[in-house]
Design a protein around this motif. Structure first.
Motif, mmCIF file in Angstrom:
data_model
loop_
_atom_site.group_PDB
_atom_site.id
_atom_site.type_symbol
_atom_site.label_atom_id
_atom_site.label_comp_id
_atom_site.label_asym_id
_atom_site.label_seq_id
_atom_site.Cartn_x
_atom_site.Cartn_y
_atom_site.Cartn_z
ATOM 1 N N LYS A 128 46.751 23.292 2.686
ATOM 2 C CA LYS A 128 47.417 22.252 3.459
ATOM 3 C C LYS A 128 46.436 21.700 4.490
ATOM 4 O O LYS A 128 45.662 22.443 5.095
ATOM 5 C CB LYS A 128 48.658 22.813 4.148
ATOM 6 C CG LYS A 128 49.775 23.209 3.195
ATOM 7 C CD LYS A 128 50.978 23.763 3.933
ATOM 8 C CE LYS A 128 52.103 24.113 2.971
ATOM 9 N NZ LYS A 128 53.271 24.725 3.658
ATOM 10 N N SER A 129 46.479 20.401 4.690
ATOM 11 C CA SER A 129 45.494 19.733 5.547
ATOM 12 C C SER A 129 45.501 20.260 6.984
ATOM 13 O O SER A 129 44.452 20.324 7.634
ATOM 14 C CB SER A 129 45.722 18.220 5.547
ATOM 15 O OG SER A 129 47.035 17.912 5.990
ATOM 16 N N ASP A 130 46.667 20.664 7.470
ATOM 17 C CA ASP A 130 46.728 21.124 8.855
ATOM 18 C C ASP A 130 46.222 22.562 9.024
ATOM 19 O O ASP A 130 46.187 23.085 10.137
ATOM 20 C CB ASP A 130 48.150 20.993 9.405
ATOM 21 C CG ASP A 130 49.161 21.846 8.650
ATOM 22 O OD1 ASP A 130 48.829 22.333 7.547
ATOM 23 O OD2 ASP A 130 50.293 22.016 9.153
ATOM 24 N N LYS A 131 45.802 23.196 7.938
ATOM 25 C CA LYS A 131 45.267 24.557 8.005
ATOM 26 C C LYS A 131 43.744 24.579 7.938
ATOM 27 O O LYS A 131 43.125 25.644 8.018
ATOM 28 C CB LYS A 131 45.845 25.404 6.865
ATOM 29 C CG LYS A 131 47.349 25.633 6.959
ATOM 30 C CD LYS A 131 47.720 26.427 8.196
ATOM 31 C CE LYS A 131 49.211 26.655 8.312
ATOM 32 N NZ LYS A 131 49.557 27.456 9.521
ATOM 33 N N SER A 185 38.600 19.552 18.258
ATOM 34 C CA SER A 185 39.527 18.418 18.307
ATOM 35 C C SER A 185 38.868 17.110 17.865
ATOM 36 O O SER A 185 39.543 16.220 17.355
ATOM 37 C CB SER A 185 40.087 18.265 19.725
ATOM 38 O OG SER A 185 39.040 18.078 20.670
ATOM 39 N N GLU A 233 41.494 23.471 10.073
ATOM 40 C CA GLU A 233 40.847 23.884 11.319
ATOM 41 C C GLU A 233 40.892 25.404 11.461
ATOM 42 O O GLU A 233 39.918 26.025 11.904
ATOM 43 C CB GLU A 233 41.533 23.223 12.513
ATOM 44 C CG GLU A 233 40.889 23.595 13.849
ATOM 45 C CD GLU A 233 41.486 22.843 15.032
ATOM 46 O OE1 GLU A 233 41.745 23.483 16.065
ATOM 47 O OE2 GLU A 233 41.694 21.609 14.896
ATOM 48 N N ASP A 291 36.585 15.975 12.049
ATOM 49 C CA ASP A 291 37.389 15.705 10.857
ATOM 50 C C ASP A 291 37.021 16.760 9.825
ATOM 51 O O ASP A 291 35.892 16.800 9.339
ATOM 52 C CB ASP A 291 37.101 14.307 10.321
ATOM 53 C CG ASP A 291 37.924 13.960 9.094
ATOM 54 O OD1 ASP A 291 38.934 14.648 8.853
ATOM 55 O OD2 ASP A 291 37.566 13.020 8.374
ATOM 56 N N ASP A 346 50.265 28.734 3.222
ATOM 57 C CA ASP A 346 49.289 27.766 3.739
ATOM 58 C C ASP A 346 48.781 26.821 2.654
ATOM 59 O O ASP A 346 48.044 25.874 2.948
ATOM 60 C CB ASP A 346 48.091 28.486 4.368
ATOM 61 C CG ASP A 346 48.462 29.212 5.655
ATOM 62 O OD1 ASP A 346 49.544 28.925 6.203
ATOM 63 O OD2 ASP A 346 47.674 30.063 6.105
#
Length: 244
Positions: free
Chosen positions: A152-155, A176, A157, A179, A132
């Protein structure tokens, strides 16, 4: 000839030492595996939360002292959690005892019993999988390993949901419209590959009920007594009918 032999031996020694040095992935993965396979742990988590709404800022410091045994087994998990939260100068204290998948809670002089979701205990470890991370840098501090990890930016959330879970909020919260960003995550891991501490800052901003809101969480967790934590449970019979 002696100089040649000495140089060769020195080179061989350097290569040997280099070969024995652990990689960032090896150090982290061992700590991760040990944490989630551990039979018990004592932890202290500080969550300094700041909320900014319409130009107004509120601070909400939260501390949690936790002792958990068999936290990876929902049928056996036993625990004691003490939580203190402060908002607008008012302090709230709560203590929870966990046994047989039930949470025995005492707060504001009242006692209650509810089902305990064991995933909350695992979330308090706050360790991500090694894959991650975008980058991991490591240095030694005495016998400890200091790791600086970039998530990682997508982790982000997923990490935020872990924070909400460890604080007792629903993991089904809709993020959703938020930010979410995370600072570098710092881990300290001891020579036996036990995690000693974690720290980072998470920021979540967006629109909630048509209002712009920014949440900032400064988080630090300290961990000890891996596989050596013990808990003395109180008498939990007739918990809700007991008087203080």
């Amino acid at each position: 000839m002696k100089k040649f032999i000495s140089a060769a031996l020195s080179a061989a020694l350097c290569m040997s030492l280099a070969g024995c040095a652990e990689s960032e992935e090896s150090v982290y993965q061992k700590a991760y595996d040990q944490a989630f396979k551990s039979s018990s742990v004592t932890s202290s988590i500080t969550m300094d939360m700041t909320v900014e709404v319409s130009g107004q800022t509120m601070e909400m410091p939260i501390t949690m002292d936790m002792k958990m045994i068999d936290f990876n087994d929902s049928s056996k998990v036993t625990g004691n959690i003490k939580m203190t939260m402060e908002l607008l100068g008012q302090q709230t204290e709560m203590e929870m005892w966990i046994k047989d998948q039930e949470a025995y809670i005492e707060s504001n002089g009242e006692k209650s019993v509810e089902y305990y979701d064991s995933s909350e205990a695992s979330a308090s470890l706050m360790m991500q999988k090694y894959e991650d991370f975008d980058t991991v840098q490591m240095k030694k501090d005495g016998t400890d390993y200091d790791l600086t990890c970039t998530l990682k930016s997508d982790k982000a959330e997923e990490l935020y949901k872990n924070i909400l879970s460890s604080a007792g909020s629903s993991t089904n919260t809709d993020l959703s419209g938020m930010d979410i960003s995370v600072s570098d995550i710092s881990f300290v891991i001891d020579k036996d590959h036990n995690m000693k501490s974690i720290s980072y800052t998470l920021t979540a901003s967006g629109e909630v009920s048509s209002t712009d809101v920014t949440y900032v969480y400064d988080i630090r967790g300290e961990y000890s007594d891996w596989n050596n934590t013990s808990i003395d449970l109180p008498d939990l019979a007739n918990w809700e009918t007991q008087t203080n």
